[in-house]
Write an enzyme that holds these catalytic residues in place. Structure first.
Site, short mmCIF file in Angstrom:
data_model
loop_
_atom_site.label_atom_id
_atom_site.label_comp_id
_atom_site.label_asym_id
_atom_site.label_seq_id
_atom_site.Cartn_x
_atom_site.Cartn_y
_atom_site.Cartn_z
N GLY A 43 -12.63 60.33 15.44
CA GLY A 43 -13.66 60.86 16.33
C GLY A 43 -14.35 62.01 15.65
N LYS A 75 -18.23 39.38 21.64
CA LYS A 75 -19.06 38.18 21.47
C LYS A 75 -18.39 37.12 20.59
CE LYS A 75 -23.38 36.56 22.01
NZ LYS A 75 -24.09 36.56 23.30
N HIS A 81 -9.94 55.53 7.14
CA HIS A 81 -10.29 54.61 8.24
C HIS A 81 -9.97 53.16 7.85
CE1 HIS A 81 -12.32 57.40 10.95
NE2 HIS A 81 -12.63 58.05 9.84
N ASP A 131 -22.64 32.89 26.48
CA ASP A 131 -21.80 33.60 27.45
C ASP A 131 -21.76 32.87 28.80
OD1 ASP A 131 -21.73 35.41 25.41
OD2 ASP A 131 -23.12 36.81 26.33
N CYS A 175 -7.28 59.25 11.26
CA CYS A 175 -8.19 60.37 11.01
C CYS A 175 -7.99 61.46 12.07
CB CYS A 175 -9.63 59.86 10.95
SG CYS A 175 -10.74 61.10 10.32
N TYR A 176 -8.92 61.65 12.98
CA TYR A 176 -8.73 62.69 14.00
C TYR A 176 -7.40 62.48 14.72
CZ TYR A 176 -9.41 65.62 18.10
OH TYR A 176 -9.25 66.57 19.07
N GLU A 195 -10.13 50.69 9.71
CA GLU A 195 -10.93 49.75 10.51
C GLU A 195 -12.27 49.39 9.88
OE1 GLU A 195 -10.35 52.89 11.14
OE2 GLU A 195 -11.97 53.89 12.21
#
Ligand code: XMP
Length: 514
Positions: free
Chosen positions: A60, A370, A173, A231, A87-88, A175
């Site tokens: 963050g 999605k 990170h 969708d 991280c944070y 991710e």
């Protein structure tokens, strides 16, 4: 949701900064483990009641020394559930548990090399040298007691772990795509530390959503506004599987659809799926209301209202309608941040129908992204042209015809748009693009065809790449492809003399022109 959740392996992402949290949730799900995001101030009791197999504290923008720096409930560290701070999240964990965190003067981002000191836990099976995307803000200079440093960069502690308490931290990170081993690190955390087995598959999603929908629908009918997009189509197919004939779909042809679209949707759903489908030809009433209207917002409002009227009329005629099924997705829920997304989305899609008609919402995909819906749609055996369909806005071609929407202008755009899609598909670009379409500009220009002077319309080609609609880059299509599109449009669409290509990304532009 509650029953379906029981059999799920759930990993909670505690959100200290929205972008990171969403990305982390996606990566975990890519490892076939279901994940949900919760705000950082959710009490530990509420989180632990969900019986998570693991907890991830996101990164963050804050500094742990900042005023009002967000903290999670420290009880989470003592719960026995494995925790990974990113991280944070790592800095916070370190500070709360008695380690030293030094405040960085500047916040830099960049690729860095890290050296793995201990290949156990998170780095099992990985090389000793790894590339990673690092955030240099605050840094941990001494981990809390009980923790060992497991990786370092030349300047900082990159990872720490306390395997006994099952607490882990990474300064970088995992991710982001710039950390190539990120997925392996998540897999190690999920499978080795949290004991997850990776059961979150399209089959299990369909099975669980089906069961949850069946449980939710007690009596009466379920109505689904079908647009033909992935969708709403997947919602329809899933509800059909869950409640059979009690599902009624309404597909409204408002005269603003693309070439062959109405026929394709009717054919797919009525013929191939045997779904109760009311196909409403409402072209005249929409086009009458739009006559003379040039303002984009007014067009949208008129279309929205008209859509609600058509829908309401048919629901009244049908009788016994108790539920409204719609394709709300997880990003819509997260964006609202408050859990009220259902209301926002229903206004957006079908103009407040659940409120005015007293309908209960069924949103089987409100926890999915999605790409997961596309996988579910495949599992439900929807045809490829629906599974991979590019998004198409509710107000349809009305927001791609700048100026007044008339039948001749619709016919011209439809033809040009079909050519664009045809050429893009033939060149193998359809699936690579987030959206690709034509826009009819209110601009006339001079041309020459044969020996004659012409004075005709302009078609703008719009093609963008991206993962979601929040940002998009204009697509660098090959010049040959753009040339083929231009030639065909000018030759095949009467009245068009010029074709232009839109080279604006979002932001600053939006994807649609209106
Ligand atoms: P913009 O143009 O804002 O669009 O970049 C973002 C995405 O949303 C789609 N879009 C709509 N979808 N109803 C919809 O269902 C609408 O009124 C609407 N307006 C825009 C657009 O096609 C893009 O994918």
């Amino acid at each position: 949701m509650s029953d379906a959740r029981e059999s799920r392996e759930l990993v909670i992402v505690v959100d200290f900064g929205a972008q990171y949290a969403q990305l982390i949730a996606r990566r975990i799900r890519e490892c076939r483990v279901y994940s949900e995001i919760v705000p950082f101030d959710r009490p530990a009791a509420g989180i632990l009641a969900l019986k998570p197999k693991g907890i991830i504290l996101s990164g963050g923008p804050a500094s742990v020394y900042g005023e009002g720096a967000p903290r999670c409930d420290p009880q989470l560290y003592r719960s026995g559930v494995p925790v990974l701070g990113i991280c944070y999240g790592m800095q916070l964990m370190s500070r709360e548990l008695g380690g030293d965190v030094v405040r960085g003067d500047t916040r830099e981002y960049g690729r860095t090399e890290l050296h793995v000191e201990s290949k156990g836990d998170l780095f099992e099976g990985l090389d000793r040298q790894l590339a990673a995307w690092m955030s240099h803000g605050d840094i941990v200079t001494r981990p809390p007691d009980g923790f060992a440093v497991t990786a370092r960069t030349p300047t900082a502690i990159a990872a720490m772990s306390d395997p006994r308490r099952k607490l882990f931290g990474v300064q970088f990170h995992p991710e982001v795509v710039h950390t190539p081993a990120g997925k392996e690190i998540f897999r190690n955390f999920l499978y080795r530390q949290c004991g997850c087995r990776g059961r979150w598959t399209p089959e299990s999603i369909v099975e669980e959503s089906c069961r949850a929908t069946r449980d939710q629908v007690q009596d009466g009918r379920v109505l689904c506004a079908l647009s033909g997009g992935v969708d709403s189509s997947a919602v329809a197919a899933l509800c059909h599987r869950a409640v059979g004939d009690r599902l009624v779909c309404i597909f409204v042809d408002h005269g603003l659809l693309r070439q062959g679209e109405a026929e394709q949707v009717r054919d797919t759903f009525a013929r191939h799926f045997g779904i109760n489908l009311i196909a409403v030809d409402a072209q005249d009433r929409f086009l009458e209301r739009l006559a003379g209207i040039t303002d984009p917002e007014q067009k949208r409002i008129i279309i929205g209202h008209e859509f609600v009227s058509v829908f309401q009329e048919h629901a009244d005629r049908l009788g016994d309608v108790r539920y409204l099924a719609q394709g709300t997705l997880y990003p819509d829920v997260i964006e609202s941040g408050t859990g009220t997304a259902a209301t926002i989305k229903s206004h957006h899609n079908v103009g407040g129908l659940p409120e005015t008609m007293g309908l209960t919402l069924i949103e089987p995909f409100r926890n999915l992204f999605k790409d997961e819906v596309r996988a579910v749609a495949r599992e439900l055996r929807l045809p490829d042209e629906i599974v991979w369909r590019q998004p198409f806005p509710g107000p349809g071609l009305a927001v791609r015809i700048l100026g007044e929407v008339t039948r001749p202008r619709l016919a011209a755009l439809r033809k040009a748009d079909a050519i664009i899609l045809d050429e893009i598909t033939k060149a193998g670009y359809y699936r690579k693009l987030f959206q690709s379409f034509g826009v009819l500009a209110p601009v006339k220009s001079v041309g020459v065809m044969g020996d004659e002077r012409t004075y005709g319309d302009t078609i703008i080609v719009r093609a963008v790449a991206g993962e979601d609609a929040m940002t998009a880059d204009w697509a660098h299509l090959p010049h040959e492809l753009l040339g083929a599109i231009s030639n065909r449009i000018v030759n095949e669409v009467a009245g068009v003399t010029r074709v232009a290509y839109d080279i604006t990304s979002k932001p600053p532009a939006t994807i649609e022109w209106e």
